[in-house]
Enzyme design. Sequence first.
Site, short mmCIF file in Angstrom:
data_model
loop_
_atom_site.label_atom_id
_atom_site.label_comp_id
_atom_site.label_asym_id
_atom_site.label_seq_id
_atom_site.Cartn_x
_atom_site.Cartn_y
_atom_site.Cartn_z
N LYS A 48 16.07 66.77 -58.62
CA LYS A 48 14.86 66.68 -59.45
C LYS A 48 13.78 65.88 -58.72
CE LYS A 48 16.74 62.61 -61.81
NZ LYS A 48 17.42 62.12 -63.03
N HIS A 66 25.97 60.78 -69.77
CA HIS A 66 25.31 59.97 -68.74
C HIS A 66 25.67 58.50 -68.98
CE1 HIS A 66 22.60 59.58 -65.46
NE2 HIS A 66 21.58 59.07 -66.11
N TYR A 119 -11.44 46.03 -49.21
CA TYR A 119 -12.07 45.86 -50.52
C TYR A 119 -11.91 44.43 -51.00
CZ TYR A 119 -12.72 50.89 -51.06
OH TYR A 119 -13.11 52.18 -50.91
N CYS A 141 -5.96 50.70 -49.70
CA CYS A 141 -6.96 51.67 -50.16
C CYS A 141 -6.24 52.94 -50.63
CB CYS A 141 -7.92 52.03 -49.03
SG CYS A 141 -8.68 50.60 -48.24
N MET A 142 -7.02 53.85 -51.16
CA MET A 142 -6.43 55.10 -51.64
C MET A 142 -5.77 55.88 -50.51
SD MET A 142 -8.27 58.21 -53.73
CE MET A 142 -8.53 57.36 -55.27
N ASP A 143 -6.38 55.85 -49.32
CA ASP A 143 -5.91 56.71 -48.23
C ASP A 143 -5.58 55.95 -46.95
OD1 ASP A 143 -6.86 58.85 -49.96
OD2 ASP A 143 -8.84 58.11 -49.34
C1 LIG Z 1 18.63 61.51 -62.58
C2 LIG Z 1 19.94 61.80 -63.17
C3 LIG Z 1 21.09 61.75 -62.36
C4 LIG Z 1 21.10 61.20 -60.95
O1 LIG Z 1 21.00 59.81 -61.05
P1 LIG Z 1 21.20 58.86 -59.75
O2 LIG Z 1 21.34 57.51 -60.33
O3 LIG Z 1 19.99 59.03 -58.91
O4 LIG Z 1 22.41 59.33 -59.06
C5 LIG Z 1 22.28 62.19 -62.92
N1 LIG Z 1 22.34 62.61 -64.21
C6 LIG Z 1 21.26 62.63 -65.01
C7 LIG Z 1 21.40 63.10 -66.42
C8 LIG Z 1 20.03 62.21 -64.52
O5 LIG Z 1 18.97 62.22 -65.34
#
Ligand SMILES: *Cc1c(COP(=O)(O)O)cnc(C)c1O
Length: 378
Positions: free
Chosen positions: A43, A165, A269, A317-319
Amino acid sequence: MEETPLSRTGRAWREVDGRALVHNARLLQGLLAPGCRLMAVVKAEAYGHGAVWAARTLEAQGVDAFAVACLSEGIALRRAGISGVILVLGWTPPEQAPLLAAYGLTQAVADAAHGLTLSAQGVELKVHLALDTGMHRLGIPAEDTAAIAHMFALPHLKVEGVFSHLCVSDGNSEQDRAFTARQLEVFYRAAEELRRRGLDPGALHIQASYGLCRLPPQPCQYARPGIALYGAASSPDLPLGVAGLEPVLSLRARVVSVRALPAGCGAGYGLAFQSMEDRRLAVVSIGYADGLPRALSQRGGQVLLGGTRRPMVGRMCMDQLLVDVTDGPEVAAGDVATLIGQDGGARISAEEVARQCGTIANELLSRLGPRLPVVPLV
Ligand SMILES: *Cc1c(COP(=O)(O)O)cnc(C)c1O
């Protein structure tokens, strides 16, 4: 404009090391029980490493399950030719069910109501049920066997997995360990309840990076590591406890200009940097719009130049940002500065930079911006 190979390392870029990524995946796979496989969490552009690059690199080594946060991330992987399981961990609006089906994505069911409305779209969907075992974010309460079992009876959902989780698996306290043990117990009991009712929970998974690295092998079909795959811990204060993971990403940028700052002058800045004596400053072509926290330059941020650490000075700075290069080897325009990674014998880790900014490596890396080309090491 067509990018040439040269322009990719022209200003600032993310260098990613496929060998390190594969090494980490193998190392983590080696910690799993037989029959348990990696579901690589890619992700947020694989935590800033480039999701397509990471998924392709891992798929070539036999990883065949991936997790993303949202529908568009899943579609991007399919369009890039990734063919394994792709689980969308986050909420997808039910009316987008046809897209989930069209791209062969597996959707996490966020709660019972989500399951009902997904099924009501009338499209056959592969799903994994999220169970809430104590985090109280997503999931059907793991104790609510009736509600979980009901998802199996919905006409258009094909339940292929059940997951949860862990929320304190990075903690060291007795209390955290007891909470994690309790989460595991509640999770496996829910799976057992389903089996007792003649329902097949499918693939079980509950470990992310810390759960994978710190718990004994689990009786699951998948583990879902993210940050550990990329060779980082969330923080230097939260070691994964596994030796040998290698950082995958280096963040580099070019020196634009080297200039003298006479004693008694300010720079940047707000003229926030004031020199008491003659100094030399290097302007480096990366800034907060690239995803670096703006506070870093005034919280002890450093870059590597010529294999030595040099302090950032003044306001980012931004860049661009300013570096004091008065001491140490000579620096010239065009030189490569390393913000994360290795240069000669010196190294700056993502964890270190994250801590300086009061955050975790996960946030720092995932915010690295699209303006930084992902350049695989060959
Ligand atoms: C992001 C996420 C992970 C991975 O988590 P890490 O701590 O980066 O290994 C696994 N399961 C779920 C549901 C997550 O949202």
